[in-house]
Design a protein around this motif. Sequence first.
Motif, PDB file in Angstrom:
ATOM      1  N   ILE A 136     -67.907 -29.293  92.582  1.00  0.00           N
ATOM      2  CA  ILE A 136     -67.345 -28.290  93.485  1.00  0.00           C
ATOM      3  C   ILE A 136     -65.853 -28.569  93.554  1.00  0.00           C
ATOM      4  O   ILE A 136     -65.437 -29.704  93.793  1.00  0.00           O
ATOM      5  CB  ILE A 136     -67.994 -28.371  94.877  1.00  0.00           C
ATOM      6  CG1 ILE A 136     -69.500 -28.120  94.768  1.00  0.00           C
ATOM      7  CG2 ILE A 136     -67.341 -27.362  95.822  1.00  0.00           C
ATOM      8  CD1 ILE A 136     -70.272 -28.407  96.036  1.00  0.00           C
ATOM      9  N   ILE A 137     -65.056 -27.521  93.323  1.00  0.00           N
ATOM     10  CA  ILE A 137     -63.601 -27.685  93.305  1.00  0.00           C
ATOM     11  C   ILE A 137     -62.940 -26.680  94.239  1.00  0.00           C
ATOM     12  O   ILE A 137     -63.541 -25.675  94.624  1.00  0.00           O
ATOM     13  CB  ILE A 137     -63.023 -27.528  91.875  1.00  0.00           C
ATOM     14  CG1 ILE A 137     -63.284 -26.121  91.323  1.00  0.00           C
ATOM     15  CG2 ILE A 137     -63.590 -28.591  90.948  1.00  0.00           C
ATOM     16  CD1 ILE A 137     -62.557 -25.834  90.010  1.00  0.00           C
ATOM     17  N   THR A 138     -61.697 -26.968  94.602  1.00  0.00           N
ATOM     18  CA  THR A 138     -60.881 -26.071  95.402  1.00  0.00           C
ATOM     19  C   THR A 138     -59.430 -26.231  94.970  1.00  0.00           C
ATOM     20  O   THR A 138     -59.073 -27.243  94.366  1.00  0.00           O
ATOM     21  CB  THR A 138     -61.014 -26.359  96.916  1.00  0.00           C
ATOM     22  OG1 THR A 138     -60.317 -25.362  97.659  1.00  0.00           O
ATOM     23  CG2 THR A 138     -60.498 -27.731  97.288  1.00  0.00           C
ATOM     24  N   ASN A 139     -58.609 -25.230  95.268  1.00  0.00           N
ATOM     25  CA  ASN A 139     -57.173 -25.371  95.011  1.00  0.00           C
ATOM     26  C   ASN A 139     -56.358 -24.928  96.213  1.00  0.00           C
ATOM     27  O   ASN A 139     -55.156 -24.802  96.142  1.00  0.00           O
ATOM     28  CB  ASN A 139     -56.733 -24.595  93.767  1.00  0.00           C
ATOM     29  CG  ASN A 139     -56.733 -23.105  93.974  1.00  0.00           C
ATOM     30  OD1 ASN A 139     -57.391 -22.587  94.857  1.00  0.00           O
ATOM     31  ND2 ASN A 139     -56.001 -22.395  93.150  1.00  0.00           N
ATOM     32  N   ASP A 140     -57.028 -24.690  97.327  1.00  0.00           N
ATOM     33  CA  ASP A 140     -56.328 -24.215  98.517  1.00  0.00           C
ATOM     34  C   ASP A 140     -56.761 -24.968  99.770  1.00  0.00           C
ATOM     35  O   ASP A 140     -56.942 -24.395 100.826  1.00  0.00           O
ATOM     36  CB  ASP A 140     -56.501 -22.713  98.672  1.00  0.00           C
ATOM     37  CG  ASP A 140     -57.960 -22.290  98.787  1.00  0.00           C
ATOM     38  OD1 ASP A 140     -58.848 -23.171  98.873  1.00  0.00           O
ATOM     39  OD2 ASP A 140     -58.230 -21.080  98.802  1.00  0.00           O
TER      40      ASP A 140
END
Length: 61
Positions: free
Chosen positions: A28-32
């Motif tokens: 699971i990834i995020t950039n914000d």
Amino acid sequence: MPSITEQLGPKYFSLDAAKVDASPTEFIITNDDGKTYYIVTPETLTDELLGMGYKTVENEG
């Protein structure tokens, strides 16, 4: 080569929802900083994606 949007797949607005849908081998990834999440396979989690500011927030494996 698929676009970033195609690589990321569906957008999740809750980490818990992403955890439910992620398999044990997916990331699971995020950039914000946790506003949106994406589930990606190990093959999709490339240096290009990391260079764009995406980071792993949960490793289900």
